[in-house]
Design an enzyme around this catalytic site. Sequence first.
Site, PDB file in Angstrom:
ATOM      1  N   CYS A 134     -10.837 -24.644  35.018  1.00 19.75           N
ATOM      2  CA  CYS A 134     -11.934 -25.197  35.810  1.00 19.75           C
ATOM      3  C   CYS A 134     -13.269 -24.836  35.162  1.00 19.75           C
ATOM      4  CB  CYS A 134     -11.905 -24.629  37.230  1.00 19.75           C
ATOM      5  SG  CYS A 134     -10.700 -25.435  38.300  1.00 19.75           S
ATOM      6  N   ARG A 149      -4.234 -28.127  41.657  1.00 20.87           N
ATOM      7  CA  ARG A 149      -4.010 -27.017  40.716  1.00 20.87           C
ATOM      8  C   ARG A 149      -3.579 -25.754  41.455  1.00 20.87           C
ATOM      9  NH1 ARG A 149      -8.208 -26.458  35.974  1.00 20.87           N
ATOM     10  NH2 ARG A 149      -6.630 -24.887  35.618  1.00 20.87           N
TER      11      ARG A 149
END
Length: 426
Positions: A116, A396
């Site tokens: 991320c 995720r």
Amino acid sequence: MRHITIAGGRPLYGQIKIQGSKNAVLPVLTSCILGEGICRIENCPRISDVEVTLRLLESVGCRVIRRENMVAVDASQITCCRIPEREASCIRSSILFLGALTGRCRTASLPFPGGCAIGARPVDLHVASFEKLGVRFEGNRRIEADGRELCGAKVTLPFPSVGATENIILASVLAPGETLIQNAAREPEIDELCGFLNLRGAKTTRRKDGSIRIEGVRKLRPVSYSMKPDRIVAGTYLLAAAAAGGRIRLQGVSLSGLESLAAVLQRIGVQIREGNGSCELASDGRIQALPYLETAPYPGFPTDLQSPLLAVLAGAAGESLIREKIFENRFRVVPELVKMGAEIKTEKDCVKIYGNRHMHGADVMATDLRSGAALVAAGLAAPGTTKVGGLAYIERGYENICRDLRQLGADISLSDGSRKENPRKA
Ligand code: UD1
């Protein structure tokens, strides 16, 4: 475009079980490389970061079987020590293959990791620590490690990095001699990794001063192990219920690992307690402001819960101030919360939240995993319809956020562009 639709403004009631921990299972799965035989990992969350990790394990020669929430990894033969670019660039924790491969094969080749976009996320602490362990590095386009002289050593981390601590542990369990990690990260997921490795025959100890001592062993045995619940997912749902109001119970979850969150919830006027192997939260949705809070390594307030907390404080009575001390790019959720009526100003590493009670539904986009969770929490609390895009981020780390929150009575569903998910089947 795939998105989550929420009809918000209603309290949450009910109880749920929490999925296995993402931040613990990623190093645990990677550590399977360290020994021959088949390790069975139960309560393994079905999230995309796990799927990428399994593909990386296969790429080095492991055989992987996935059945529901059980994963079996057979690392009897490691055939390749080169990690492919495509998968590694998807997840930050691909860097842990450096420790696992160097530990097992004394060599590793990896691309720089992805993950991320919450900050620069360099790997300098990993590299400097490995050099202390006798590992040499070549190349500058990939991380090429030569671990022929791998050996236990004293490593003092300038910052208690979670990933670097895990990586040093992975590299040193099979290294000759003794390793001492000073200023090691204290996150519970690290102790879960050490517990798993010790079950396999490793010798790791967390000392009273927080340092971790590893006595190298010659080999590890295969075991079966069940992952503990994910404290960040648990924390997300507690914060969602704080914002929306209601009463929820998380089965099998204790507040150990979430002490700082429990203290914050009490400060903002939310009741939280644990007992009988679960924890329970009650909120009337009226949130008091939080004059000042900063994120910090464990046992401080987790950076991963900072965005969901913003969603709660956006509806608080009064002004709150939060300083983000771990990642420099963790306020990208702010403009999205502003679309929902929040009054928030960002300055450098701080956000000021001018709490108000006029949040409303809006179309918003997740920009990273925890910002996605924060927008879902905000959507549950805000009256009206909220649509959250950017689902790949949420997936995720959250196995099925819609299923979980529906079980708590939320009106939430996943739209797959053309097809709407059938809530009864999820
Ligand atoms: C892990 C967690 C993540 C969590 C974070 C902090 C996993 C898979 N991810 O990430 O969810 O938010 O811990 O609790 O477990 N740093 C350097 N150089 C390095 C390593 C780190 O400067 O070599 C910096 C990072 O840029 C960041 C800080 O240290 O600013 C914390 O990073 P770290 O603790 O390593 O986090 P991760 O392991 O990436």
